[in-house]
Scaffold this active site. Structure first.
Site, PDB file in Angstrom:
ATOM      1  N   ASP A 100       0.835  -1.197   0.000  1.00 19.31           N
ATOM      2  CA  ASP A 100       0.000   0.000   0.000  1.00 19.31           C
ATOM      3  C   ASP A 100       0.875   1.255   0.000  1.00 19.31           C
ATOM      4  OD1 ASP A 100       0.554   0.911   2.844  1.00 19.31           O
ATOM      5  OD2 ASP A 100      -0.315  -1.047   3.274  1.00 19.31           O
ATOM      6  N   HIS A 148       8.220  -5.375  -1.732  1.00 19.67           N
ATOM      7  CA  HIS A 148       7.254  -6.266  -2.372  1.00 19.67           C
ATOM      8  C   HIS A 148       6.425  -5.584  -3.453  1.00 19.67           C
ATOM      9  CE1 HIS A 148       7.353  -9.109   1.375  1.00 19.67           C
ATOM     10  NE2 HIS A 148       8.430  -9.189   0.620  1.00 19.67           N
ATOM     11  N   THR A 186       6.037  -6.723  12.043  1.00 21.22           N
ATOM     12  CA  THR A 186       6.460  -7.903  11.297  1.00 21.22           C
ATOM     13  C   THR A 186       7.359  -8.746  12.179  1.00 21.22           C
ATOM     14  OG1 THR A 186       7.515  -8.690   9.265  1.00 21.22           O
ATOM     15  CG2 THR A 186       8.444  -6.725  10.272  1.00 21.22           C
ATOM     16  N   ALA A 196       1.789  -0.317  16.962  1.00 26.14           N
ATOM     17  CA  ALA A 196       2.677   0.754  16.511  1.00 26.14           C
ATOM     18  C   ALA A 196       2.020   2.119  16.647  1.00 26.14           C
ATOM     19  CB  ALA A 196       3.073   0.515  15.056  1.00 26.14           C
TER      20      ALA A 196
END
Length: 276
Positions: free
Chosen positions: A121, A135, A218, A260
């Site tokens: 995104d 990615h 992650t 986060a």
């Protein structure tokens, strides 16, 4: 927001800030967790609606596209429509503020922050950050045959302009490459494909030369996050993990077990106060 954090976590954030104050090179890797806080489903989430009988792994591959390009293209158009109204959350905005030097004006001239993301995104960019995408990009397209980039600026004829409009309307109709006639596909790294060479080289260089490596949303056990964190550790960096569900890892020095969106604003604010 600070009131929602435990005393222990606040102390750990201050400990992380202490490491960051003296760091000249900081490398940050963000993953699906930070986007999930903005309402973007992760690959691990169950598919919904028309796609509930498919797994992401079965759709995000060159083999799947070769077998049924319209099915794969339709899924990505659905994903685009799903995330089009999603906005950056406090974590994205805090990272942008930090990277832009607004929170660390006194350090801006000597501290370098490199932001790497596994997400496809554009929420980091929406918030104002510059990010290295490992990615690919959900909103970009390229040819599945000749690899030509398919962008709006290439709409120099009526046929291509119509194709661009179809993409914007999230149409599931396949688009032909104006260069070779092959099908246009999302510019995303699929299962079985290599990471983009330049982006990976930049990520490795940033990880190898940083003094503090931060992993956000992650796992530090799953590649490529694990590889970058290990590379940073081997070169003497301290590792900070921000994840509400952290996984045990011998390379992590400080674990901030919270979202986060709660941790990053406090961390940046603490750094800002330390230099005010």
């Amino acid at each position: 927001m600070v009131a929602e954090l435990s005393t222990k976590l606040v102390a750990q954030v201050e400990q992380a800030a202490k490491l960051l104050r003296s760091a000249k090179q900081v490398c940050i890797l963000s993953g699906a967790g930070i986007s999930a806080e903005s309402g973007i489903p992760t690959f691990r989430d169950k598919q919904t609606g028309l796609w509930e009988n498919f797994s992401a792994e079965d759709l995000a591959s060159p083999t799947a596209f070769a077998r049924d390009p319209k099915l794969v293209w339709s899924w990505y158009q659905w994903r685009r429509e799903l995330v089009q109204d999603k906005a950056p959350n406090p974590a994205h905005r805090a990272l942008a503020k930090w990277q832009q030097g607004l929170a660390l004006k006194n350090l801006a001239s000597k501290q370098r922050l490199t932001l790497i993301t596994q997400n496809v995104d554009d929420l980091h960019e929406q918030a104002g950050s510059e990010a290295i995408h490992l990615h690919g990009h959900l909103w970009r397209n390229r040819c599945s045959q000749c690899d030509s980039v398919f962008v709006e600026s290439s709409a120099n004829n009526e046929e291509t302009k119509n194709a661009v409009e179809k993409i914007k309307r999230f149409s599931d109709e396949l688009i032909a490459c104006p260069q070779c006639g092959g099908y246009i596909r999302p510019d995303i790294v699929w299962f079985g494909e290599s990471l983009p060479v330049e982006a990976w080289q930049q990520a490795e260089e940033a990880a190898a030369n940083c003094e503090v490596f931060i992993s956000i949303g992650t796992s530090s056990l799953v590649y490529p996050a694990a590889g970058l964190a290990q590379l940073a550790k081997q070169n003497g960096a301290k590792i900070i993990e921000i994840n509400p569900n952290p996984t045990p890892s011998t390379v992590v020095d400080i674990t901030l077990a919270a979202k986060a969106g709660a941790v990053m604003p406090l961390l940046v604010s603490t750094l800002e106060q330390s230099k005010s």
